[in-house]
Scaffold this motif. Structure first.
Motif, PDB file in Angstrom:
ATOM      1  N   ARG A  95      -0.947 -11.112 -11.263  1.00 27.15           N
ATOM      2  CA  ARG A  95      -2.081 -11.217 -10.331  1.00 27.15           C
ATOM      3  C   ARG A  95      -1.767 -12.214  -9.221  1.00 27.15           C
ATOM      4  O   ARG A  95      -2.029 -11.965  -8.034  1.00 27.15           O
ATOM      5  N   SER A  96      -1.170 -13.336  -9.589  1.00 25.70           N
ATOM      6  CA  SER A  96      -0.819 -14.351  -8.606  1.00 25.70           C
ATOM      7  C   SER A  96       0.255 -13.840  -7.646  1.00 25.70           C
ATOM      8  O   SER A  96       0.196 -14.087  -6.437  1.00 25.70           O
ATOM      9  N   ILE A  97       1.230 -13.097  -8.183  1.00 27.21           N
ATOM     10  CA  ILE A  97       2.279 -12.508  -7.346  1.00 27.21           C
ATOM     11  C   ILE A  97       1.664 -11.517  -6.364  1.00 27.21           C
ATOM     12  O   ILE A  97       2.000 -11.492  -5.173  1.00 27.21           O
ATOM     13  N   ASN A  98       0.736 -10.704  -6.861  1.00 24.24           N
ATOM     14  CA  ASN A  98       0.054  -9.744  -5.994  1.00 24.24           C
ATOM     15  C   ASN A  98      -0.704 -10.460  -4.888  1.00 24.24           C
ATOM     16  O   ASN A  98      -0.697 -10.057  -3.725  1.00 24.24           O
ATOM     17  N   ASP A  99      -1.372 -11.559  -5.257  1.00 26.76           N
ATOM     18  CA  ASP A  99      -2.197 -12.309  -4.316  1.00 26.76           C
ATOM     19  C   ASP A  99      -1.347 -12.966  -3.235  1.00 26.76           C
ATOM     20  O   ASP A  99      -1.660 -12.899  -2.041  1.00 26.76           O
TER      21      ASP A  99
ATOM     22  N   ILE B  19       2.151 -12.599  -2.594  1.00 27.20           N
ATOM     23  CA  ILE B  19       3.314 -11.918  -2.011  1.00 27.20           C
ATOM     24  C   ILE B  19       2.973 -10.490  -1.596  1.00 27.20           C
ATOM     25  O   ILE B  19       3.100 -10.136  -0.416  1.00 27.20           O
ATOM     26  N   MET B  20       2.546  -9.649  -2.551  1.00 31.12           N
ATOM     27  CA  MET B  20       2.245  -8.254  -2.220  1.00 31.12           C
ATOM     28  C   MET B  20       1.177  -8.166  -1.127  1.00 31.12           C
ATOM     29  O   MET B  20       1.296  -7.414  -0.165  1.00 31.12           O
ATOM     30  N   MET B  21       0.125  -8.939  -1.277  1.00 35.45           N
ATOM     31  CA  MET B  21      -0.941  -9.010  -0.279  1.00 35.45           C
ATOM     32  C   MET B  21      -0.977 -10.413   0.314  1.00 35.45           C
ATOM     33  O   MET B  21      -2.018 -11.057   0.387  1.00 35.45           O
ATOM     34  N   GLY B  22       0.189 -10.917   0.741  1.00 34.75           N
ATOM     35  CA  GLY B  22       0.358 -12.319   1.067  1.00 34.75           C
ATOM     36  C   GLY B  22      -0.548 -12.877   2.139  1.00 34.75           C
ATOM     37  O   GLY B  22      -0.837 -14.064   2.144  1.00 34.75           O
ATOM     38  N   HIS B  23      -1.011 -12.051   3.066  1.00 33.89           N
ATOM     39  CA  HIS B  23      -1.839 -12.578   4.148  1.00 33.89           C
ATOM     40  C   HIS B  23      -3.329 -12.526   3.811  1.00 33.89           C
ATOM     41  O   HIS B  23      -4.173 -12.840   4.641  1.00 33.89           O
ATOM     42  N   LEU B  24      -3.639 -12.119   2.590  1.00 29.71           N
ATOM     43  CA  LEU B  24      -5.030 -12.048   2.158  1.00 29.71           C
ATOM     44  C   LEU B  24      -5.253 -13.002   0.986  1.00 29.71           C
ATOM     45  O   LEU B  24      -4.309 -13.486   0.381  1.00 29.71           O
ATOM     46  N   HIS B  25      -6.506 -13.246   0.676  1.00 28.74           N
ATOM     47  CA  HIS B  25      -6.870 -14.033  -0.504  1.00 28.74           C
ATOM     48  C   HIS B  25      -7.744 -13.125  -1.365  1.00 28.74           C
ATOM     49  O   HIS B  25      -8.899 -12.851  -1.032  1.00 28.74           O
ATOM     50  N   ASN B  26      -7.166 -12.647  -2.474  1.00 27.54           N
ATOM     51  CA  ASN B  26      -7.839 -11.619  -3.267  1.00 27.54           C
ATOM     52  C   ASN B  26      -9.255 -11.992  -3.673  1.00 27.54           C
ATOM     53  O   ASN B  26     -10.180 -11.179  -3.558  1.00 27.54           O
ATOM     54  N   ASP B  27      -9.439 -13.212  -4.165  1.00 29.44           N
ATOM     55  CA  ASP B  27     -10.763 -13.598  -4.645  1.00 29.44           C
ATOM     56  C   ASP B  27     -11.798 -13.573  -3.523  1.00 29.44           C
ATOM     57  O   ASP B  27     -12.906 -13.054  -3.691  1.00 29.44           O
ATOM     58  N   ARG B  28     -11.446 -14.137  -2.375  1.00 28.58           N
ATOM     59  CA  ARG B  28     -12.392 -14.137  -1.249  1.00 28.58           C
ATOM     60  C   ARG B  28     -12.665 -12.719  -0.764  1.00 28.58           C
ATOM     61  O   ARG B  28     -13.805 -12.366  -0.452  1.00 28.58           O
TER      62      ARG B  28
ATOM     63  N   ALA C  58     -10.384  -1.598  -1.331  1.00 33.76           N
ATOM     64  CA  ALA C  58      -8.955  -1.270  -1.191  1.00 33.76           C
ATOM     65  C   ALA C  58      -8.086  -2.301  -1.886  1.00 33.76           C
ATOM     66  O   ALA C  58      -7.145  -1.967  -2.609  1.00 33.76           O
ATOM     67  N   LEU C  59      -8.416  -3.569  -1.691  1.00 33.31           N
ATOM     68  CA  LEU C  59      -7.644  -4.639  -2.319  1.00 33.31           C
ATOM     69  C   LEU C  59      -7.831  -4.629  -3.831  1.00 33.31           C
ATOM     70  O   LEU C  59      -6.884  -4.863  -4.592  1.00 33.31           O
ATOM     71  N   GLY C  60      -9.049  -4.341  -4.289  1.00 32.88           N
ATOM     72  CA  GLY C  60      -9.305  -4.232  -5.719  1.00 32.88           C
ATOM     73  C   GLY C  60      -8.461  -3.139  -6.358  1.00 32.88           C
ATOM     74  O   GLY C  60      -7.958  -3.298  -7.480  1.00 32.88           O
TER      75      GLY C  60
ATOM     76  N   ILE D  40       8.221   2.674   5.433  1.00 32.42           N
ATOM     77  CA  ILE D  40       8.311   4.107   5.739  1.00 32.42           C
ATOM     78  C   ILE D  40       6.971   4.715   6.137  1.00 32.42           C
ATOM     79  O   ILE D  40       6.915   5.875   6.535  1.00 32.42           O
ATOM     80  N   THR D  41       5.905   3.931   6.029  1.00 33.92           N
ATOM     81  CA  THR D  41       4.581   4.434   6.392  1.00 33.92           C
ATOM     82  C   THR D  41       4.320   4.152   7.872  1.00 33.92           C
ATOM     83  O   THR D  41       4.534   3.027   8.330  1.00 33.92           O
ATOM     84  N   PRO D  42       3.875   5.161   8.642  1.00 36.68           N
ATOM     85  CA  PRO D  42       3.733   4.993  10.096  1.00 36.68           C
ATOM     86  C   PRO D  42       2.494   4.206  10.531  1.00 36.68           C
ATOM     87  O   PRO D  42       1.977   4.430  11.612  1.00 36.68           O
ATOM     88  N   PHE D  43       2.013   3.326   9.704  1.00 35.86           N
ATOM     89  CA  PHE D  43       0.927   2.421  10.073  1.00 35.86           C
ATOM     90  C   PHE D  43       1.049   1.187   9.188  1.00 35.86           C
ATOM     91  O   PHE D  43       1.795   1.176   8.210  1.00 35.86           O
ATOM     92  N   ASN D  44       0.341   0.144   9.529  1.00 35.97           N
ATOM     93  CA  ASN D  44       0.414  -1.114   8.782  1.00 35.97           C
ATOM     94  C   ASN D  44      -0.488  -1.021   7.546  1.00 35.97           C
ATOM     95  O   ASN D  44      -1.710  -1.082   7.657  1.00 35.97           O
ATOM     96  N   VAL D  45       0.136  -0.850   6.392  1.00 38.78           N
ATOM     97  CA  VAL D  45      -0.618  -0.649   5.146  1.00 38.78           C
ATOM     98  C   VAL D  45      -1.502  -1.857   4.843  1.00 38.78           C
ATOM     99  O   VAL D  45      -2.680  -1.719   4.505  1.00 38.78           O
ATOM    100  N   ARG D  46      -0.932  -3.045   4.960  1.00 37.15           N
ATOM    101  CA  ARG D  46      -1.698  -4.256   4.646  1.00 37.15           C
ATOM    102  C   ARG D  46      -2.889  -4.433   5.580  1.00 37.15           C
ATOM    103  O   ARG D  46      -3.960  -4.886   5.160  1.00 37.15           O
ATOM    104  N   GLU D  47      -2.718  -4.068   6.858  1.00 38.84           N
ATOM    105  CA  GLU D  47      -3.833  -4.190   7.796  1.00 38.84           C
ATOM    106  C   GLU D  47      -4.963  -3.230   7.429  1.00 38.84           C
ATOM    107  O   GLU D  47      -6.142  -3.569   7.537  1.00 38.84           O
ATOM    108  N   GLU D  48      -4.600  -2.024   6.998  1.00 41.45           N
ATOM    109  CA  GLU D  48      -5.617  -1.061   6.573  1.00 41.45           C
ATOM    110  C   GLU D  48      -6.344  -1.545   5.320  1.00 41.45           C
ATOM    111  O   GLU D  48      -7.552  -1.382   5.182  1.00 41.45           O
ATOM    112  N   ILE D  49      -5.605  -2.168   4.407  1.00 39.42           N
ATOM    113  CA  ILE D  49      -6.228  -2.726   3.205  1.00 39.42           C
ATOM    114  C   ILE D  49      -7.136  -3.889   3.582  1.00 39.42           C
ATOM    115  O   ILE D  49      -8.242  -4.034   3.049  1.00 39.42           O
TER     116      ILE D  49
END
Length: 296
Positions: free
Chosen positions: A99-103, A105-114, A133-135, A188-197
């Motif tokens: 969970r911490s790795i996801n918070d 690194i995987m979603m590094g520019h976000l804060h999952n809890d908030r 989406a983040l959930g 490989i995805t033609p849009f920013n996945v993290r921004e959409e999330i």
């Protein structure tokens, strides 16, 4: 039929099941403690899908991992209970680390809890609480990690300490692989996945979560079976990793071409936010992963 032996076996099974369920309850208590700034139960009661999904993923991840711990030959009821408790502690700790790795690194520019208690304004002016989406991504990471732990703890061979060391090693390698897949998927995805999330696009969350779960299933298959030696097991793991990634990306492209003949996944995610289309596509990818995992 030996009814006495059957009843004893059933009793042992109930004890193993109770220990596994207790670890799910322990995970709930630990996560409640970790998120003491807000009440998860109240958010779930209020229909917060983000909190519900991340909790569901945590519980499923523990259950999937515990199934691996329950497999293999018996060493006797007492020893089995001790090993199961130790494995349960390892599985629970690993999932919280995941969970911490996801918070971070995987979603590094976000804060999952908030993000999971944040209020979003929808296009029609209505508001909703929680980044669904983040959930979904966090739930996918838990479930994929559960499959990796399941594979690394199943089977026999080697000593108890070798099995435990193998589980920890492949947990670490598995997290690296899942992060690598997340990066490749982004590239490989033609849009920013993290921004959409970040924008609470549930279709984007399903897309990333689904491919993580699919790879976890394939990696479980590569790890299942007896311990045969560090070099052999690590080599096999990386061969399956490359093989699984290539196959998943190929089948993802095929699913895009044949399951969505009048459109494409990128359009359905970014422009239409089409949850239904992504559920169908990612369910197909997971189905393919299940078939691959049992065919090789």
């Amino acid at each position: 039929m030996n009814y006495t032996a059957t009843l004893i076996s059933m009793g042992h099974g109930v004890c193993y099941a109770l220990v596994s369920v207790l670890f799910i309850f322990l995970a709930k208590l630990l996560d409640d403690r970790r998120t003491k700034d807000f009440d998860d139960d109240r958010h779930i009661d209020d229909g917060n899908m983000a909190v519900g999904l991340r909790r569901a993923g945590l519980y499923l991840g523990i259950a999937i991992g515990m199934v691996g711990a329950l497999s293999g030959d018996s060493s006797g009821f007492s020893d089995d209970m001790i090993y199961l408790v130790v494995d349960g502690i390892v599985i629970t700790c690993c999932l919280f680390i995941s969970r911490s790795i996801n918070d971070h690194i995987m979603m590094g520019h976000l804060h999952n809890d908030r993000e999971c208690v944040k209020v979003f304004v929808l296009e029609d002016g209505r508001t909703t609480t929680g980044n669904t989406a983040l959930g979904m991504v966090e739930a996918g990471m838990y479930i994929a990690t559960g499959f990796i732990l399941n594979g690394s703890m199943s089977g026999g061979g080697g000593s108890f300490y070798q099995s435990l060391g193998s589980a920890l090693l492949f947990f670490i390698l598995g997290q690296i692989v899942l992060l690598a897949l997340g990066l490749i998927y982004e590239l490989i995805t033609p849009f920013n996945v993290r921004e959409e999330i970040k924008k609470n696009n549930p279709a984007a969350g399903i897309g990333l979560a689904g491919i993580l779960v699919a790879l976890g299933i394939i990696l479980k298959s590569s790890l299942s079976g007896p311990f045969t030696g560090w070099v052999t097991d690590i080599t096999g793991f990386f061969i399956y990793t490359v093989f699984g990634m290539v196959l998943l990306l190929v089948f993802s492209a095929l699913a895009d071409r044949f399951l969505l003949p009048t459109t494409n996944i990128a359009t359905e995610i970014k422009e239409d936010r089409n949850v239904a289309a992504l559920v169908v596509v990612q369910a197909t990818i997971i189905a393919v992963a299940l078939i691959i995992a049992h065919a090789i």
